[in-house]
Design a protein around this motif. Structure first.
Motif, mmCIF file in Angstrom:
data_model
loop_
_atom_site.group_PDB
_atom_site.id
_atom_site.type_symbol
_atom_site.label_atom_id
_atom_site.label_comp_id
_atom_site.label_asym_id
_atom_site.label_seq_id
_atom_site.Cartn_x
_atom_site.Cartn_y
_atom_site.Cartn_z
ATOM 1 N N GLN A 51 0.570 -1.282 -0.441
ATOM 2 C CA GLN A 51 0.523 0.077 -0.003
ATOM 3 C C GLN A 51 0.754 1.218 0.137
ATOM 4 O O GLN A 51 0.414 2.371 -0.497
ATOM 5 C CB GLN A 51 -0.746 -0.422 1.193
ATOM 6 N N ASN B 179 2.139 1.958 -3.092
ATOM 7 C CA ASN B 179 0.873 1.840 -4.077
ATOM 8 C C ASN B 179 0.892 1.104 -5.482
ATOM 9 O O ASN B 179 0.786 0.956 -6.333
ATOM 10 C CB ASN B 179 1.185 3.680 -5.290
ATOM 11 N N MET C 278 -6.930 -0.708 -0.352
ATOM 12 C CA MET C 278 -5.770 -0.449 -0.024
ATOM 13 C C MET C 278 -5.478 -0.583 -0.950
ATOM 14 O O MET C 278 -3.597 -0.374 -1.519
ATOM 15 C CB MET C 278 -5.684 -1.136 1.262
ATOM 16 N N GLY C 279 -5.770 -1.423 -2.188
ATOM 17 C CA GLY C 279 -4.695 -1.772 -3.743
ATOM 18 C C GLY C 279 -5.419 -2.970 -3.507
ATOM 19 O O GLY C 279 -4.280 -3.522 -4.793
#
Length: 296
Positions: free
Chosen positions: A104, A107, A130-131
């Motif tokens: 996270q 990214n 959060m991804g």
């Protein structure tokens, strides 16, 4: 639905791992996870070896994901984990919450592995924000549980993967049972697990197969086989059926499942698309909400 190949759970010699993935390049398997997920003392393959394998598989059209450790216990393992997250090319499968946090922060979209406890849709939605791009259902959950996740008022924005074939990792411990079995300490284990490429079968006093010891990992003795449920999974909207390999022949089995899925998609009107397992040691209990070692 597509077929995915889980990372190798056992301590195989490097030549065996190389042969395994060379054969995988000739298969129709869509997605391949690779990396050491059980024990950082297994150093037969290093980070650069996995990157080379991932690059080779990717060149053969495979979607490759780097799997990370299921139990982070030391700073050195955290440092290694950051190398996986920062690899710059491949997605990762996070098998520990530390991996999720680091991904996270970077990214980097991640796949949430089966060793992370996710037991409700609310937590999955948070991880998606959060991804998390894909979620691998924990082994002990059921079809009914997955139904509630998929039939939530809002369809999930993430993909869903179910482990359907292989021995079930039931637990990870700070202790190494394989080293203990041979009277060795974990710190001086001599990588004794490389002598047991399918783990060590543990039996009850009545000589009944109970568990399979694989270093710090405890697996089922029975072999999970949800092949008969593939038609239902397709109807439910499951995106990936995961094969967890224990020898090179599982690549052929995974290839056969690709053909089965194709057949089921083209003959959805058949009255009975069910298949049955011929493995006398098969189990599927968790999927039906029963004891995991049972065959329903």
């Amino acid at each position: 639905m597509k077929i995915s190949l889980a990372p190798i759970n056992y301590c195989w010699e490097k030549t065996a791992v190389d042969d395994f993935y060379q054969q995988a390049t000739q298969s129709r398997i869509d997605t391949i996870y690779l990396g050491e997920t059980v024990c950082s003392r297994r150093r037969l393959l290093k980070f650069n070896d996995y990157i080379e394998l991932a690059t080779m598989l990717n060149a053969h059209g495979k979607n490759v994901i780097l799997s990370t450790m299921a139990l982070i216990e030391a700073q050195s393992e955290l440092t290694e984990l950051k190398k996986y997250v920062d690899n710059g090319e491949f997605s990762i499968e996070a098998n520990d919450m530390a991996a999720i946090q680091i991904a996270q922060q970077a990214n980097l979209p991640f796949i949430c592995g089966p060793s992370i406890n996710n037991y409700n849709r609310a937590s999955l939605d948070i991880l998606h924000k959060m991804g998390m791009s894909r979620f691998v259902m924990p082994f002990e959950l059921s079809k009914a549980w997955l139904d509630t996740v998929l039939n939530h008022p809002n369809r999930p924005g993430f993909e869903v993967e179910v482990t359907g074939y292989g021995y079930i990792p039931l637990a990870h411990s700070a202790r190494c049972f394989t080293a203990k079995h041979f009277g060795l300490s974990k710190d001086n284990c001599e990588t004794i697990c490389r002598q047991h490429p399918k783990g060590i079968l543990a039996q009850t006093q009545e000589q009944q197969s109970l568990l399979r010891l694989n270093g710090i990992q405890t697996q089922s003795a029975a072999h999970l086989d949800l092949t008969s449920e593939i038609a239902d999974m397709i109807a439910m909207g499951v995106n990936f059926f995961r094969v967890s390999p224990n020898d090179i022949h599982d690549i052929k089995r995974a290839d056969e499942l690709v053909s089965l899925i194709s057949h089921l998609k083209n003959h959805s009107d058949e009255a009975d698309n069910k298949t049955t397992s011929s493995n006398v040691n098969a189990c599927n209990g968790y999927w039906f909400g029963q004891a995991g070692l049972q065959q329903v």
